[in-house]
Scaffold this motif. Structure first.
Motif: not given
Length: 123
Positions: A90-115
């Motif tokens: 149970t949580a609010v789930y957010h999707c995000a787009v990374a700066r690069g092309s890889s599958a990254t687990i690090y929050y700081k590597n994402y720069n666009y976020w959904g609501q």
């Protein structure tokens, strides 16, 4: 990039949901995409990520074997199939787009976020 997450809802433990993350105004077919979640009183945590081609994925340990991330670049959409849901999902789930092309687990590597979309799993 504008992101729209959808597909959340209320489900009983053991049930399934499929979340969708659709992008508008710009394609994200060249970028990694991730899902994060935030439960009340807790920090946002990584859930899953997928590379631009879909050939590489990452999952947090608690969802391995239950959740699957996949994408359809033709539809500019990334999905999170969630099976065998537990109350602790149970949580609010957010999707995000990374700066690069890889599958990254690090929050700081994402720069666009959904609501975000709410997922509630009852016991």
């Amino acid at each position: 990039v504008q992101l729209q997450a959808s597909g959340g809802g209320l489900v009983q433990a053991g049930g399934s949901l499929r979340l969708s993350c659709a992008a508008s105004k710009r394609t994200f077919s060249n970028n990694g995409v991730g899902w994060f979640r935030q439960a009340p009183g807790k920090e946002r945590e990584f859930v899953a990520a997928i590379s631009w081609s879909g050939s590489s994925t990452q999952y947090t340990d608690s969802v391995k074997g239950r959740f699957t991330i996949f994408r359809d670049n033709g539809k500019n959409t990334v999905y999170l199939q969630m099976n065998s849901l537990k109350p602790e999902d149970t949580a609010v789930y957010h999707c995000a787009v990374a700066r690069g092309s890889s599958a990254t687990i690090y929050y700081k590597n994402y720069n666009y976020w959904g609501q975000g979309t709410q997922v509630t799993v009852s016991s």
